[in-house]
Design a protein around this motif. Structure first.
Motif, PDB file in Angstrom:
ATOM      1  N   CYS A  92       0.813  -1.215   0.000  1.00 26.99           N
ATOM      2  CA  CYS A  92       0.000   0.000   0.000  1.00 26.99           C
ATOM      3  C   CYS A  92       0.849   1.268   0.000  1.00 26.99           C
ATOM      4  CB  CYS A  92      -0.901   0.018   1.230  1.00 26.99           C
ATOM      5  SG  CYS A  92       0.022   0.196   2.788  1.00 26.99           S
ATOM      6  N   CYS A  93       2.096   1.151   0.362  1.00 18.96           N
ATOM      7  CA  CYS A  93       2.936   2.294   0.736  1.00 18.96           C
ATOM      8  C   CYS A  93       3.513   3.012  -0.481  1.00 18.96           C
ATOM      9  CB  CYS A  93       4.052   1.786   1.653  1.00 18.96           C
ATOM     10  SG  CYS A  93       5.395   2.938   1.927  1.00 18.96           S
ATOM     11  N   GLU A 128      -3.565  -6.970   3.085  1.00 22.09           N
ATOM     12  CA  GLU A 128      -2.308  -7.178   2.377  1.00 22.09           C
ATOM     13  C   GLU A 128      -1.622  -8.491   2.744  1.00 22.09           C
ATOM     14  OE1 GLU A 128      -0.327  -2.919   1.642  1.00 22.09           O
ATOM     15  OE2 GLU A 128      -0.701  -3.335   3.752  1.00 22.09           O
ATOM     16  N   SER A 422      -5.877   7.414   2.069  1.00 20.62           N
ATOM     17  CA  SER A 422      -5.758   5.954   2.138  1.00 20.62           C
ATOM     18  C   SER A 422      -5.003   5.445   3.357  1.00 20.62           C
ATOM     19  CB  SER A 422      -5.110   5.433   0.859  1.00 20.62           C
ATOM     20  OG  SER A 422      -3.799   5.943   0.693  1.00 20.62           O
ATOM     21  N   GLU A 423      -3.869   6.050   3.700  1.00 16.45           N
ATOM     22  CA  GLU A 423      -3.041   5.494   4.772  1.00 16.45           C
ATOM     23  C   GLU A 423      -3.580   5.788   6.171  1.00 16.45           C
ATOM     24  OE1 GLU A 423       0.248   3.473   4.625  1.00 16.45           O
ATOM     25  OE2 GLU A 423      -1.319   3.026   3.173  1.00 16.45           O
ATOM     26  N   HIS A 467      -7.971   1.476   3.924  1.00 14.30           N
ATOM     27  CA  HIS A 467      -7.230   1.952   2.756  1.00 14.30           C
ATOM     28  C   HIS A 467      -8.166   2.351   1.605  1.00 14.30           C
ATOM     29  CE1 HIS A 467      -3.311   2.455   0.819  1.00 14.30           C
ATOM     30  NE2 HIS A 467      -3.817   1.943  -0.270  1.00 14.30           N
ATOM     31  N   TYR A 485      -9.573  -1.950   0.488  1.00 15.28           N
ATOM     32  CA  TYR A 485      -9.092  -3.177   1.112  1.00 15.28           C
ATOM     33  C   TYR A 485     -10.203  -3.946   1.836  1.00 15.28           C
ATOM     34  CZ  TYR A 485      -4.202  -2.030   0.128  1.00 15.28           C
ATOM     35  OH  TYR A 485      -2.985  -1.775  -0.494  1.00 15.28           O
ATOM     36  N   GLU A 516     -10.494  -4.953  -4.394  1.00 14.82           N
ATOM     37  CA  GLU A 516      -9.688  -3.735  -4.283  1.00 14.82           C
ATOM     38  C   GLU A 516     -10.095  -2.671  -5.301  1.00 14.82           C
ATOM     39  OE1 GLU A 516      -5.479  -4.302  -3.949  1.00 14.82           O
ATOM     40  OE2 GLU A 516      -5.658  -5.802  -2.361  1.00 14.82           O
TER      41      GLU A 516
END
Length: 683
Positions: A92-93, A128, A422-423, A467, A485, A516
């Protein structure tokens, strides 16, 4: 004794990465303070000789790890005699995505000369941890080195890794010699690896053999591949076909009327067939122009549908670190723009950009604009509006002091700008009057907690997301969220920010499931959803809540059905009888039929008395059609026209349709067998 020995071993690994980090800072200080007079190579070699024996050989990979891009699990013994770079990442990063080009350059230069790059996936989000979802990410990001799924973050914890991404470099005996945290270390890593290859190779220590890569995360043929975003305006539907590195313009029937981009990752302005994108995401339609977030090129592009040209309007191609902006668009460096939307404010028009890479919201001025507190911006300026650049879930009355966390979706109505952050697993809203940043739903009130995620309906922060990547506003002010997610679309209504699941739940590819989803757009009573991992667009009927796959059909991209096609000459016997008409499609090297699409052929003969099937389905590259014919006069010429509409996919996964024609002029008399072979259908 066993437990004592185990304790001693664990103490050796405790906080290893942080202890090594501070050792590495010592070398960094020497290199900086030494200036131009310092022999950098000699200094680094001296460092290697000192550090190489300081730390223990790292523990082996757990047998329960699943592996990608290799035919069998990798072990530390297998890595013996090679330099190993372990990339601790979570898919995701955005920062992890940013270093992938650095790793690719290292692999290209040193991958067969003593270096092994190996990804250790250490998930942040529950979603994830699932191997199938990681496999999709590996394919989306085109990762070609071995990756293991450390779903419980065992190696991460044992070695004391503290952030994503972390690059841990091991010497040929498996002992750590360098660690780099975060992004921006590419140039030094290239210098370090080159010196290590020469140094260890010169001492005869690089005795290992390369780990052979078997790319096993490729996707099958489909018109779309990992579509990221969708926008609907009038009769146009525009989709960022992210995995194919192109933009598709469709009509409301799902027919592709324009294909923008060559279909290979790269950067090039120009005509539709020659332009190149790299992982395009957000799309925004404005009249006969489509603005595109060309994410991995760190640019915003403009697609002119009338002139059929693609031009760059923002970005230099360099991943920017500027947190303020204020330059002309093509002079302003930016970082991973992920989505954009149109806004009219202060007598002008502009594009709001969710800048995932710098954790901010930016503005590109399509005309002169007045903004909060009377600040004015000139046409063509690209400037930061919201976000300090710190990755946080920090709401604030002062927009520059607010903290965003990888905003990946954006939209607006008359009063608010909405961001899918998102994060932080939130949706944030920005007041259009004064710029105040507030929470709409998800997350929690602690601005530093980026782990407050889940899957719960409720009001405001009581609701939980995981996310989210997309956001759009309905006609009644309701906000729809691509809760990526959680594989759902959710809707937010009312002053309390009440969240309710609308469709999806549980990753899958049937009509009621999503996988997703990355983007969405409201069009009246319909909600278009980019169902990213299912390689399709789905449409939700907002009146009934039902959802179905939207069929996307490619129009002819290569050959016109009115083209003359291939012409060949043949002979046949004059007696009544039967023959078999054969032809080869000749799809091209590596290309294959797309079995998900209805490839067909049609046959026409201009002479009476012939009996034959007029059409059929193409099931392979070889066509064979039985034909009955009457007796004919010697010298008579019969025209046999075989056409085919063929859906094919290239080795890169790019799918297209070709309409081809072969015209055979058959002269009666002069011999002929039971087979009339036309040869190739495609040149």
């Amino acid at each position: 004794h066993f437990y004592k020995r185990l304790q001693n071993i664990m103490e050796q690994y405790e906080d290893l990465c942080m202890r090594l980090y501070w050792d590495c800072q010592g070398l960094n200080t020497k290199l900086v303070e030494g200036g131009k007079e310092l022999d950098r190579k000699k200094c680094i070699i001296a460092w290697l000789d000192t550090i190489d024996s300081k730390y223990p050989r790292i523990p082996d990979f757990k047998p329960e790890y699943s592996w990608f891009n290799v035919s069998s699990p990798v072990t530390m013994d297998r890595l013996e005699g090679q330099i190993t770079l372990l990339d601790f990442f979570t898919y995701c990063c955005i920062n992890c995505m940013h270093i992938l080009p650095d790793l690719e350059r290292l692999e290209e230069k040193w991958g067969r000369k003593g270096l092994v790059v190996l990804g250790v996936h250490s998930a942040k989000f529950e979603n994830e941890k699932v191997g199938g979802h990681l496999g999709h990410a590996i394919a989306r990001y085109n990762i070609r080195h071995p990756v293991c799924n450390d779903s419980q973050a065992t190696m991460w914890s044992t070695l004391g890794v503290t952030c994503w991404p972390t690059q841990l470099v091991l010497g040929p005996h498996g002992r750590p010699v360098w660690v780099a945290m975060g992004e921006g270390h590419g140039p030094f890593m290239e210098e370090l690896v080159e010196i290590m290859v020469e140094h260890y190779g010169g001492r005869g220590l690089l005795t290992g053999t390369p780990v052979e890569v078997v790319e096993n995360s490729e996707v099958g043929g489909s018109v779309l591949q990992y579509p990221g975003k969708v926008d609907v305006v009038g009769e146009r539907v525009v989709v960022s076909d992210s995995g194919h590195h192109r933009v598709l313009v469709l009509d409301k029937e799902g027919r592709v009327v324009e294909t923008v981009g060559e279909g290979k990752a790269g950067y090039k302005d120009g005509g539709f067939s020659e332009a190149q994108f790299n992982n395009p995401q957000g799309v925004c339609v404005l009249g006969d122009r489509v603005y595109v977030c060309d994410t991995d090129n760190h640019r915003v592009r403009c697609v002119d549908l009338q002139a059929r040209q693609v031009n760059t309007v923002v970005g230099t191609g360099v991943m920017g670190v500027d947190k303020e902006g204020g330059r002309q668009g093509v002079e302003q460096e930016i970082s991973s723009p992920w989505d954009l939307c149109l806004i009219e404010q202060g007598g002008g028009t502009g594009l709001l950009v969710a800048m995932a890479g710098s954790h901010q919201m930016w503005l590109y001025c399509l005309s002169d604009m007045a903004w909060w507190k009377g600040v004015t911006y000139k046409q063509g300026i690209m400037v930061r509006l919201v976000g300090s650049g710190m990755e946080e879930n920090r709401n604030n009355s002062y927009p520059h002091k607010a903290g965003l966390a990888q905003p990946s979706g954006i939209c607006c109505d008359q009063d608010w700008v909405y961001l899918a952050d998102s994060e932080s697993s939130t949706v944030r809203k920005v007041n259009r009057k004064d710029g105040a940043v507030k929470n709409l739903c998800g997350g929690e009130r602690d601005p530093t907690n980026l782990f407050a995620y889940g899957d719960e309906d409720g009001d405001g922060v009581a609701a939980k997301l995981q996310h989210p990547l997309g956001v759009t506003v309905g006609e009644q002010g309701e906000v729809y969220i691509a809760d990526s997610y959680n594989h759902k679309v959710k809707v937010v209504t009312g002053t309390k920010g009440s969240v309710k699941s609308l469709v999806g739940g549980g990753a899958g590819n049937n009509a009621t499931q999503l996988s997703e989803p990355g983007g969405l757009c409201v069009d009246g009573e319909k909600l278009y959803v980019a169902d990213t991992n299912n390689h399709c667009i789905k449409v939700v009927d907002l009146a009934t809540g039902s959802m179905q796959k939207w069929d996307v059909v490619m129009m002819d991209m290569v050959d016109s059905p009115d083209a003359k096609g291939i012409v060949s000459n043949h002979t046949m016997k004059e007696q009544e009888g039967s023959l078999t008409l054969t032809a080869k499609l000749s799809l091209g090297e590596g290309a294959k039929l797309n079995t998900e699409a209805p490839s067909t052929w049609s046959l026409a003969v201009d002479s009476p008395g012939w009996a034959y099937p007029a059409k059929g389905k193409v099931e392979s590259g070889d066509l064979s059609i039985p034909v009955q014919h009457p007796a004919m006069n010697p010298g008579q010429v019969v025209t046999v026209e075989l056409s085919a509409r063929v859906y094919i996919c290239t080795v890169e996964g790019l799918c297209m349709v070709k309409t081809v024609k072969h015209v055979a002029r058959v002269t009666v008399g002069g011999g002929g067998g039971e087979v009339l072979d036309l040869g190739k259908m495609m040149v």
